[in-house]
Motif scaffolding. Sequence first.
Motif, PDB file in Angstrom:
ATOM      1  N   ASP A 286       6.136  -2.484   3.362  1.00 31.28           N
ATOM      2  CA  ASP A 286       7.487  -2.279   3.700  1.00 31.28           C
ATOM      3  C   ASP A 286       8.120  -1.356   2.481  1.00 31.28           C
ATOM      4  O   ASP A 286       8.485  -2.010   1.565  1.00 31.28           O
ATOM      5  CB  ASP A 286       8.279  -3.628   3.864  1.00 31.28           C
ATOM      6  CG  ASP A 286       9.591  -3.482   4.419  1.00 31.28           C
ATOM      7  OD1 ASP A 286      10.323  -2.625   4.237  1.00 31.28           O
ATOM      8  OD2 ASP A 286       9.886  -4.169   5.199  1.00 31.28           O
ATOM      9  N   GLU A 287       8.572  -0.092   2.784  1.00 31.60           N
ATOM     10  CA  GLU A 287       8.814   0.708   1.619  1.00 31.60           C
ATOM     11  C   GLU A 287      10.336   0.263   1.309  1.00 31.60           C
ATOM     12  O   GLU A 287      10.751   0.527   0.384  1.00 31.60           O
ATOM     13  CB  GLU A 287       8.693   2.204   2.011  1.00 31.60           C
ATOM     14  CG  GLU A 287       7.514   2.747   2.139  1.00 31.60           C
ATOM     15  CD  GLU A 287       7.519   4.189   2.255  1.00 31.60           C
ATOM     16  OE1 GLU A 287       7.990   4.923   1.551  1.00 31.60           O
ATOM     17  OE2 GLU A 287       6.597   4.602   3.197  1.00 31.60           O
ATOM     18  N   THR A 288      11.103  -0.253   2.292  1.00 27.18           N
ATOM     19  CA  THR A 288      12.462  -0.745   2.144  1.00 27.18           C
ATOM     20  C   THR A 288      12.580  -1.585   0.988  1.00 27.18           C
ATOM     21  O   THR A 288      13.371  -1.740   0.024  1.00 27.18           O
ATOM     22  CB  THR A 288      13.211  -1.016   3.400  1.00 27.18           C
ATOM     23  OG1 THR A 288      13.107   0.000   4.375  1.00 27.18           O
ATOM     24  CG2 THR A 288      14.719  -1.542   3.209  1.00 27.18           C
ATOM     25  N   ARG A 289      11.743  -2.795   1.317  1.00 30.69           N
ATOM     26  CA  ARG A 289      11.880  -3.768   0.391  1.00 30.69           C
ATOM     27  C   ARG A 289      10.616  -3.973  -0.582  1.00 30.69           C
ATOM     28  O   ARG A 289      10.686  -4.669  -1.718  1.00 30.69           O
ATOM     29  CB  ARG A 289      11.515  -5.192   1.476  1.00 30.69           C
ATOM     30  CG  ARG A 289      12.429  -5.624   2.267  1.00 30.69           C
ATOM     31  CD  ARG A 289      12.014  -6.867   2.951  1.00 30.69           C
ATOM     32  NE  ARG A 289      10.887  -6.591   3.904  1.00 30.69           N
ATOM     33  CZ  ARG A 289      10.523  -7.866   4.782  1.00 30.69           C
ATOM     34  NH1 ARG A 289      10.982  -9.108   4.745  1.00 30.69           N
ATOM     35  NH2 ARG A 289       9.681  -7.362   5.761  1.00 30.69           N
ATOM     36  N   GLY A 290       9.836  -2.656  -0.771  1.00 29.87           N
ATOM     37  CA  GLY A 290       9.157  -2.480  -1.642  1.00 29.87           C
ATOM     38  C   GLY A 290       7.971  -3.442  -1.797  1.00 29.87           C
ATOM     39  O   GLY A 290       7.492  -3.824  -3.062  1.00 29.87           O
ATOM     40  N   ARG A 291       7.521  -4.199  -0.683  1.00 35.26           N
ATOM     41  CA  ARG A 291       6.559  -5.146  -0.899  1.00 35.26           C
ATOM     42  C   ARG A 291       5.533  -5.082   0.403  1.00 35.26           C
ATOM     43  O   ARG A 291       6.080  -4.621   1.516  1.00 35.26           O
ATOM     44  CB  ARG A 291       6.937  -6.444  -1.087  1.00 35.26           C
ATOM     45  CG  ARG A 291       7.680  -6.941  -0.206  1.00 35.26           C
ATOM     46  CD  ARG A 291       8.191  -8.324  -0.414  1.00 35.26           C
ATOM     47  NE  ARG A 291       9.204  -8.841   0.463  1.00 35.26           N
ATOM     48  CZ  ARG A 291       8.983  -9.495   1.548  1.00 35.26           C
ATOM     49  NH1 ARG A 291       7.544  -9.905   1.820  1.00 35.26           N
ATOM     50  NH2 ARG A 291       9.659 -10.200   2.387  1.00 35.26           N
ATOM     51  N   TYR A 292       4.460  -5.719   0.372  1.00 40.24           N
ATOM     52  CA  TYR A 292       3.615  -6.000   1.598  1.00 40.24           C
ATOM     53  C   TYR A 292       4.525  -6.965   2.367  1.00 40.24           C
ATOM     54  O   TYR A 292       4.827  -8.010   2.091  1.00 40.24           O
ATOM     55  CB  TYR A 292       2.114  -6.443   1.322  1.00 40.24           C
ATOM     56  CG  TYR A 292       1.607  -5.152   0.652  1.00 40.24           C
ATOM     57  CD1 TYR A 292       1.025  -4.206   1.717  1.00 40.24           C
ATOM     58  CD2 TYR A 292       1.054  -5.171  -0.438  1.00 40.24           C
ATOM     59  CE1 TYR A 292       0.173  -3.000   1.274  1.00 40.24           C
ATOM     60  CE2 TYR A 292       0.264  -4.085  -0.971  1.00 40.24           C
ATOM     61  CZ  TYR A 292       0.000  -2.968  -0.002  1.00 40.24           C
ATOM     62  OH  TYR A 292      -0.856  -1.983  -0.661  1.00 40.24           O
ATOM     63  N   ALA A 293       4.274  -6.725   3.933  1.00 43.32           N
ATOM     64  CA  ALA A 293       4.788  -7.809   4.622  1.00 43.32           C
ATOM     65  C   ALA A 293       3.984  -7.591   5.990  1.00 43.32           C
ATOM     66  O   ALA A 293       3.405  -6.622   6.288  1.00 43.32           O
ATOM     67  CB  ALA A 293       6.244  -7.334   5.023  1.00 43.32           C
ATOM     68  N   ILE A 294       4.306  -8.533   6.976  1.00 46.72           N
ATOM     69  CA  ILE A 294       3.478  -8.494   8.215  1.00 46.72           C
ATOM     70  C   ILE A 294       4.407  -7.960   9.279  1.00 46.72           C
ATOM     71  O   ILE A 294       5.370  -8.385   9.315  1.00 46.72           O
ATOM     72  CB  ILE A 294       2.904 -10.006   8.774  1.00 46.72           C
ATOM     73  CG1 ILE A 294       2.036 -10.696   7.670  1.00 46.72           C
ATOM     74  CG2 ILE A 294       2.581 -10.021  10.091  1.00 46.72           C
ATOM     75  CD1 ILE A 294       1.481 -12.052   8.011  1.00 46.72           C
TER      76      ILE A 294
END
Length: 225
Positions: free
Chosen positions: A20-28
Amino acid sequence: MYDGKITIWGDSIFKGVIFDETRGRYAILRDNFVTALSRMLGIPVDNRARMGLTSAGGEEEMTPDVLSPGALAVIEFGGNDCDLDWKAVAAAPEAAHEAKVPLDEFRERLTALAQRARAGGMRPVLVTPPPLCAQRYFDWVTRGLDAQAVLRYLGDVEHIYRWQERYADAVYAVASRTGSALFDLRDAFLQAGDLPSLMCADGIHPNAKGHALMASAARARLATI
């Protein structure tokens, strides 16, 4: 069209993990490939995929109590198996470095998974890993490392693509040797063209558009099983 139960053993790609580029982390991804496919077909999917899992971990996860006679056993590995310890590579680019699961061992473990699923009354379906975007993945894994040292080890950036492709070739071979069905996910991505538009910033995880492609390709393949 297949309308029975499906159980999946795999890694983060089938778990639905994206960057997730918006949050800058991996997500499901909420509407990932598996949830979309289950909704489209109206059938249950027992998703046992986990981030970071290799074929070795898959053997540990595929226990007798979770085998469902008559169901499809979808087995998706290779992306983590072929990965290298990039920090070690950067520190010693002249040394030899082995993948997390060496290629010969990967073939053996994938074969064992297919045989175990069949022994449990399931129909194994082996999945080829989608292709990676070499430059994007190189830039990702060399963050904070000596990228030039890693490049000396590789010879050229596209070596990453060719290295991963060997594991996809192993999936083809094992599927043929074990009489397993093959879901050629790699080919689906290559046929689609414009691979970068289907992949996350890390170059290896499909993005939302990529997951939509995966669901469509899986539905088409299930129509022939």
